[in-house]
Motif scaffolding. Structure first.
Motif, PDB file in Angstrom:
ATOM      1  N   LYS A   1     -13.379   2.560   6.881  1.00 45.61           N
ATOM      2  CA  LYS A   1     -12.597   2.999   8.049  1.00 45.61           C
ATOM      3  C   LYS A   1     -12.489   1.858   9.055  1.00 45.61           C
ATOM      4  CE  LYS A   1     -12.200   6.699  11.481  1.00 45.61           C
ATOM      5  NZ  LYS A   1     -10.856   7.108  11.039  1.00 45.61           N
ATOM      6  N   TRP A   2     -13.541   1.122   9.214  1.00 43.54           N
ATOM      7  CA  TRP A   2     -13.576  -0.048  10.092  1.00 43.54           C
ATOM      8  C   TRP A   2     -12.576  -1.105   9.626  1.00 43.54           C
ATOM      9  CZ3 TRP A   2     -17.206  -4.657   9.980  1.00 43.54           C
ATOM     10  CH2 TRP A   2     -17.369  -5.228  11.242  1.00 43.54           C
ATOM     11  N   VAL A   3     -12.577  -1.382   8.318  1.00 45.77           N
ATOM     12  CA  VAL A   3     -11.691  -2.407   7.735  1.00 45.77           C
ATOM     13  C   VAL A   3     -10.230  -1.968   7.783  1.00 45.77           C
ATOM     14  CG1 VAL A   3     -11.128  -3.660   5.605  1.00 45.77           C
ATOM     15  CG2 VAL A   3     -13.521  -3.300   6.244  1.00 45.77           C
ATOM     16  N   LEU A   4      -9.993  -0.663   7.621  1.00 40.14           N
ATOM     17  CA  LEU A   4      -8.615  -0.160   7.594  1.00 40.14           C
ATOM     18  C   LEU A   4      -7.901  -0.299   8.932  1.00 40.14           C
ATOM     19  CD1 LEU A   4      -9.144   2.995   5.351  1.00 40.14           C
ATOM     20  CD2 LEU A   4      -7.712   1.009   4.793  1.00 40.14           C
ATOM     21  N   GLU A   5      -8.622  -0.707   9.960  1.00 44.44           N
ATOM     22  CA  GLU A   5      -7.969  -1.025  11.227  1.00 44.44           C
ATOM     23  C   GLU A   5      -7.190  -2.333  11.128  1.00 44.44           C
ATOM     24  OE1 GLU A   5     -10.743  -0.986  14.436  1.00 44.44           O
ATOM     25  OE2 GLU A   5     -11.612   0.956  13.881  1.00 44.44           O
ATOM     26  N   ASP A   6      -7.503  -3.147  10.105  1.00 43.74           N
ATOM     27  CA  ASP A   6      -6.854  -4.453   9.935  1.00 43.74           C
ATOM     28  C   ASP A   6      -5.835  -4.479   8.800  1.00 43.74           C
ATOM     29  OD1 ASP A   6      -8.353  -5.483  11.986  1.00 43.74           O
ATOM     30  OD2 ASP A   6      -9.839  -6.420  10.697  1.00 43.74           O
ATOM     31  N   ILE A   7      -6.109  -3.771   7.715  1.00 41.61           N
ATOM     32  CA  ILE A   7      -5.240  -3.844   6.544  1.00 41.61           C
ATOM     33  C   ILE A   7      -4.901  -2.442   6.049  1.00 41.61           C
ATOM     34  CG2 ILE A   7      -6.094  -6.104   5.830  1.00 41.61           C
ATOM     35  CD1 ILE A   7      -7.844  -4.762   3.784  1.00 41.61           C
ATOM     36  N   GLY A   8      -3.869  -2.352   5.199  1.00 41.96           N
ATOM     37  CA  GLY A   8      -3.406  -1.066   4.697  1.00 41.96           C
ATOM     38  C   GLY A   8      -4.315  -0.506   3.619  1.00 41.96           C
ATOM     39  N   PRO A   9      -4.253   0.798   3.381  1.00 41.14           N
ATOM     40  CA  PRO A   9      -5.149   1.439   2.410  1.00 41.14           C
ATOM     41  C   PRO A   9      -4.938   0.957   0.979  1.00 41.14           C
ATOM     42  CG  PRO A   9      -3.449   2.978   3.157  1.00 41.14           C
ATOM     43  CD  PRO A   9      -3.384   1.781   4.056  1.00 41.14           C
ATOM     44  N   PHE A  10      -3.692   0.704   0.598  1.00 40.70           N
ATOM     45  CA  PHE A  10      -3.441   0.287  -0.781  1.00 40.70           C
ATOM     46  C   PHE A  10      -3.743  -1.203  -0.994  1.00 40.70           C
ATOM     47  CE2 PHE A  10      -0.844   4.109  -0.271  1.00 40.70           C
ATOM     48  CZ  PHE A  10      -1.343   4.857  -1.334  1.00 40.70           C
ATOM     49  N   THR A  11      -3.647  -1.968   0.072  1.00 34.00           N
ATOM     50  CA  THR A  11      -4.082  -3.359   0.001  1.00 34.00           C
ATOM     51  C   THR A  11      -5.584  -3.415  -0.247  1.00 34.00           C
ATOM     52  OG1 THR A  11      -2.334  -4.089   1.500  1.00 34.00           O
ATOM     53  CG2 THR A  11      -4.259  -5.521   1.286  1.00 34.00           C
ATOM     54  N   LEU A  12      -6.326  -2.623   0.497  1.00 36.03           N
ATOM     55  CA  LEU A  12      -7.774  -2.580   0.310  1.00 36.03           C
ATOM     56  C   LEU A  12      -8.127  -2.054  -1.072  1.00 36.03           C
ATOM     57  CD1 LEU A  12     -10.649  -2.860   1.383  1.00 36.03           C
ATOM     58  CD2 LEU A  12     -10.394  -0.616   2.482  1.00 36.03           C
ATOM     59  N   ALA A  13      -7.431  -1.013  -1.519  1.00 30.15           N
ATOM     60  CA  ALA A  13      -7.712  -0.425  -2.831  1.00 30.15           C
ATOM     61  C   ALA A  13      -7.425  -1.421  -3.948  1.00 30.15           C
ATOM     62  CB  ALA A  13      -6.878   0.844  -3.029  1.00 30.15           C
TER      63      ALA A  13
ATOM     64  N   GLY B   1     -15.325  -6.443   4.526  1.00 31.19           N
ATOM     65  CA  GLY B   1     -15.128  -5.125   3.923  1.00 31.19           C
ATOM     66  C   GLY B   1     -14.591  -5.218   2.512  1.00 31.19           C
ATOM     67  N   ILE B   2     -13.651  -6.156   2.291  1.00 36.18           N
ATOM     68  CA  ILE B   2     -13.115  -6.341   0.947  1.00 36.18           C
ATOM     69  C   ILE B   2     -14.211  -6.807  -0.004  1.00 36.18           C
ATOM     70  CG2 ILE B   2     -11.564  -7.775  -0.442  1.00 36.18           C
ATOM     71  CD1 ILE B   2      -9.605  -7.703   1.924  1.00 36.18           C
TER      72      ILE B   2
ATOM     73  N   PRO C   1       2.129  -1.565  -6.839  1.00 36.59           N
ATOM     74  CA  PRO C   1       3.423  -1.381  -6.160  1.00 36.59           C
ATOM     75  C   PRO C   1       3.266  -1.055  -4.676  1.00 36.59           C
ATOM     76  CG  PRO C   1       3.378  -0.204  -8.246  1.00 36.59           C
ATOM     77  CD  PRO C   1       1.975  -0.645  -7.987  1.00 36.59           C
ATOM     78  N   PHE C   2       2.264  -0.237  -4.346  1.00 36.26           N
ATOM     79  CA  PHE C   2       2.047   0.138  -2.943  1.00 36.26           C
ATOM     80  C   PHE C   2       1.464  -1.032  -2.149  1.00 36.26           C
ATOM     81  CE2 PHE C   2       1.491   3.806  -5.756  1.00 36.26           C
ATOM     82  CZ  PHE C   2       2.492   4.647  -5.274  1.00 36.26           C
ATOM     83  N   PHE C   3       0.585  -1.807  -2.809  1.00 34.76           N
ATOM     84  CA  PHE C   3       0.043  -3.009  -2.197  1.00 34.76           C
ATOM     85  C   PHE C   3       1.163  -3.998  -1.896  1.00 34.76           C
ATOM     86  CE2 PHE C   3      -0.910  -7.367  -3.814  1.00 34.76           C
ATOM     87  CZ  PHE C   3      -1.487  -7.872  -2.653  1.00 34.76           C
ATOM     88  N   PHE C   4       2.066  -4.184  -2.835  1.00 32.20           N
ATOM     89  CA  PHE C   4       3.180  -5.126  -2.644  1.00 32.20           C
ATOM     90  C   PHE C   4       4.056  -4.690  -1.481  1.00 32.20           C
ATOM     91  CE2 PHE C   4       7.396  -6.868  -3.571  1.00 32.20           C
ATOM     92  CZ  PHE C   4       7.078  -8.208  -3.751  1.00 32.20           C
ATOM     93  N   ASN C   5       4.266  -3.395  -1.351  1.00 30.12           N
ATOM     94  CA  ASN C   5       5.072  -2.874  -0.237  1.00 30.12           C
ATOM     95  C   ASN C   5       4.386  -3.155   1.098  1.00 30.12           C
ATOM     96  OD1 ASN C   5       7.295  -1.146   0.884  1.00 30.12           O
ATOM     97  ND2 ASN C   5       5.547   0.137   1.454  1.00 30.12           N
TER      98      ASN C   5
END
Length: 307
Positions: free
Chosen positions: A29-41, A224-225, A202-206
């Protein structure tokens, strides 16, 4: 190694894995303040597969008849589970993730009644309904506290996403048990990580095209990554599948009770999330329901080490 030592090793592996997974929600949740959920996934599982490859390459062969099962584990246990998990974390308190995930045994009981036509004892039905009330209290807590408005609807939506994530996560226990009897846990971990990561691409690329997050990586997002790659994806999933090789799938559920403890220990100092009255009340109902239904809250992981 005799069976007793194998069981003890499996218990220790699951304790470590569940503490890692329990620590994950507030960190993510802390990291998701910086990057998108699918990028992290995507980053978490794609790069984890590279970490695992040197250890797994000798065991990668999968029989044709088991490929569908492997894809199903990856789709449900990673693609569905992690997608809804990260979206849920963006909208709901991270401490809710641990307690909702711990309610999985309750839903397994309901599933056995609905789909397997099992007829459990009365105390199992009573306990399951009590536990379900606890889950509903936590999920509905935003609406119970403040009524329906834009803010509470977002939190309610996040809680529902966490609930769907829990259903996806249940699949790795049910489906994975059969595969670890035939294949090395490291191979299953590698393939499920790689397949799961590709579904996120595909979602990460978007997200990459629209947000340019790679230009604004911070020590927080990088840390976090790395936590996700090394600990949550590579180590914890391997430890889980290793333990599943030597334990009954039904016995692994007791270890999910560790998740809320680890989550709260990290969430309080990191995110300043303090369990409120509805969270505490819902948690009491969840664990009371599990105790009545299964009669084994006392049968904690440390108890298994004495077997």
């Amino acid at each position: 190694m005799d069976n007793r030592n194998k069981l003890r090793g499996a218990v220790i592996a699951l304790i470590i894995a569940n503490f890692i997974w329990g620590a994950g929600p507030p960190i993510y949740k802390w990291v998701l303040e910086d990057i998108g959920p699918f990028t992290l996934a995507f980053a978490r599982f794609f790069f984890a597969s590279f970490v695992l490859l040197p250890f797994a390459y000798k065991h990668l062969k999968i029989e044709r008849g088991d490929i569908k099962k492997l894809f199903l584990i990856a789709f449900l246990g990673i693609s569905i589970n992690i997608s809804f998990f990260f979206v849920g974390l963006q909208n709901a308190p991270s401490i809710n993730a641990g307690i909702i995930g711990s309610a999985a045994p309750i839903f397994i009981i309901f599933g056995s009644i609905m789909f397997l036509k099992e007829r459990p004892k009365g105390k199992v039905i009573i306990g399951s309904n009590i536990g379900l009330i606890g889950v509903l209290i936590i999920i509905l807590s935003p609406l119970l506290k403040q009524g329906f408005n834009m803010s509470t609807s977002v939190s309610f939506f996040g809680n529902m996403m966490l609930l769907i994530s829990m259903f996806g996560n249940m699949s790795i226990t049910i489906l994975g048990r059969k595969l670890v009897e035939k294949y090395e846990p490291i191979a299953i971990t590698f393939w499920s990580s790689l397949i799961g990561s590709l579904t996120f691409f595909p979602f990460f690329f978007n997200e990459l095209a629209s947000n340019n997050w790679h230009l604004n990586l911070t020590p927080r997002s990088e840390g976090g990554i790395l936590f996700g790659i090394i600990f949550s994806s590579s180590l914890a999933y391997f430890l889980f599948y290793h333990a599943l090789k030597y334990m009954k799938a039904s016995d692994t559920g007791v270890f999910t009770y560790l998740d809320p403890i680890a989550t709260i220990l990290i969430a309080v100092p990191l995110l300043h999330e303090i369990p409120g009255p509805f969270f505490i009340l819902g948690s009491v109902f969840v664990f009371l329901g599990i105790y009545i239904a299964e009669g084994r809250i006392h049968w904690h992981p440390i108890h298994l080490l004495r077997r």
